[in-house]
Enzyme design. Structure first.
Site, PDB file in Angstrom:
ATOM      1  N   TYR A  54      38.626  11.839  12.737  1.00 58.59           N
ATOM      2  CA  TYR A  54      38.523  10.961  11.612  1.00 58.59           C
ATOM      3  C   TYR A  54      36.811  11.602  12.233  1.00 58.59           C
ATOM      4  CZ  TYR A  54      42.576  11.572   9.559  1.00 58.59           C
ATOM      5  OH  TYR A  54      43.769  11.546   8.618  1.00 58.59           O
ATOM      6  N   SER A 152      52.627  16.043  10.878  1.00 56.41           N
ATOM      7  CA  SER A 152      51.741  16.071   9.837  1.00 56.41           C
ATOM      8  C   SER A 152      51.560  17.254   9.078  1.00 56.41           C
ATOM      9  CB  SER A 152      50.676  15.317   9.750  1.00 56.41           C
ATOM     10  OG  SER A 152      49.357  15.654   8.786  1.00 56.41           O
ATOM     11  N   GLN A 177      53.555  13.685   7.994  1.00 52.92           N
ATOM     12  CA  GLN A 177      52.202  12.851   6.628  1.00 52.92           C
ATOM     13  C   GLN A 177      52.301  14.803   6.500  1.00 52.92           C
ATOM     14  OE1 GLN A 177      48.103  10.996   7.393  1.00 52.92           O
ATOM     15  NE2 GLN A 177      49.483  10.168   8.491  1.00 52.92           N
ATOM     16  N   ALA A 209      45.102  12.669  -5.371  1.00 52.86           N
ATOM     17  CA  ALA A 209      44.717  13.619  -5.262  1.00 52.86           C
ATOM     18  C   ALA A 209      42.993  13.506  -4.924  1.00 52.86           C
ATOM     19  CB  ALA A 209      44.490  14.690  -6.367  1.00 52.86           C
ATOM     20  N   ASN A 295      44.798  -0.150  -5.775  1.00 50.17           N
ATOM     21  CA  ASN A 295      45.743   0.973  -5.112  1.00 50.17           C
ATOM     22  C   ASN A 295      46.942  -0.042  -5.085  1.00 50.17           C
ATOM     23  OD1 ASN A 295      44.072   3.223  -5.419  1.00 50.17           O
ATOM     24  ND2 ASN A 295      43.025   3.020  -3.465  1.00 50.17           N
TER      25      ASN A 295
END
Length: 336
Positions: A54, A152, A177, A209, A295
């Protein structure tokens, strides 16, 4: 906040977690990222997910800085290895022993911790023997650098093979994941049944999403300023395939469904994935603290059978459910 066990282990994690996939180090600067992390902590979130790839390692560094000073034992920190990092040389990617061993040390340094709670194979590596990969993870667990191992976007067959080797090597493979949302349900046909059999939980990403399920993207209108769809640093690349008027029109019809449940649309989306009892946590993001707080408030919310049925009716054939999609997520070549 409520908590769930991670796979067939004794580790509990917050059922809403905070991840920094396309935010920290790219969409959100360090100071703003720290505010979001603090909002997550204030909301009771204890589980934080990141990856070395990332922002080419910057996201790990920012998360480590943001969590500095917190009681380490009260947190669950997850990271991943596979994709290219650094100068992206010929051994700077994949799941070879060399890359895994070098990557865990780099991740621990950036995260400012002696261990991660969960270390994950970010994808399946078709070019490295699985035995080599799992032996490296076994050694990392024995060295105390990772407490648990996950993967993942692995297929059900890959999960079986990985689980068998992990058992033989004396450590636990506890999680997978995958992407999962009310729009993207490809894990339900094969991955979830296999995972339940093996004692593996889902640690799901993109439950909203990429923000589309918040309803903020309106059919026939330009994306809101400052939203992920306008992010020039790569965030827009992940969301553009969803910005189709026919899909956005269906999503707008979810607004009264959320209102009837007393939830925001984001909370409805997160609560929906948490109805799957194989899901241990829903990874949520957020570039603003109020998004993080909203959230997190989905934790513990139970959707009625009528609500679940209505969601299915509204989304209809817009739902992606082909199990074969999972096999398409891992590159067949590290250079692909």
């Amino acid at each position: 906040m409520e908590f769930r066990y991670l796979g067939n282990s004794g580790l509990k994690i917050s059922e809403v977690s905070y991840g920094n996939w396309v935010t920290h180090g790219s969409q959100v600067e360090a100071d703003a990222a720290k505010v979001c992390v603090n909002a997550a902590l204030d909301a009771g979130i204890t589980t934080f997910d990141t990856a070395d790839v990332y922002a080419n390692t910057a996201a790990e560094k920012i998360l480590g800085d943001a969590l500095a000073g917190q009681r380490r034992e009260s947190l669950e920190i997850f990271t991943k290895v596979y994709f290219p990092t650094g100068p992206k040389g010929h051994n700077d990617t994949g799941l070879s022993r060399k890359h895994i061993m070098e990557s865990i040390n780099g991740s621990l340094s950036r995260l400012q911790t002696d261990y991660v709670d969960l270390y994950q194979c970010h994808r399946f590596d078709y070019e490295t023997p699985l035995e080599e990969t799992m032996q490296a993870f076994a050694d990392i667990v024995r060295q105390g650098k990772a407490l648990y191992i996950g993967v993942s976007e692995w297929t059900s067959d890959q999960l079986r093979r990985g689980h068998k080797l992990a058992t033989e090597l004396g450590f636990q493979l506890v999680s997978n994941q995958p992407q999962y949302s009310m729009l993207y349900r490809v894990i339900e046909g094969e991955v979830v049944p296999t995972s339940k059999e093996l004692g593996i939980s889902q640690v799901v990403f993109s439950p909203i999403a990429q923000g589309v399920l918040t309803g903020k993207y309106k059919p026939g209108q330009e994306p809101p300023a400052g939203s992920r769809a306008t992010d020039p640093n790569g965030g827009s690349d992940f969301i553009k395939r969803l910005l189709k008027d026919d899909l956005l029109e269906r999503i707008q019809k979810l607004a009264p469904v959320a209102a009837d449940e007393g939830l925001s649309m984001a909370q409805l989306a997160v609560a929906w994935v948490l109805t799957n009892d194989n899901v241990a946590t829903a990874i949520t993001g957020g570039s603003k603290p109020e998004q993080v707080t909203d959230n997190a408030a989905a934790a513990g919310k139970k959707l009625s059978p009528e609500t679940l049925s209505t969601i299915d009716e509204i989304l209809g054939d817009a739902v992606e459910s082909d199990p074969a999609r999972t096999a398409q997520t891992s590159p067949k070549s590290r250079l692909a």
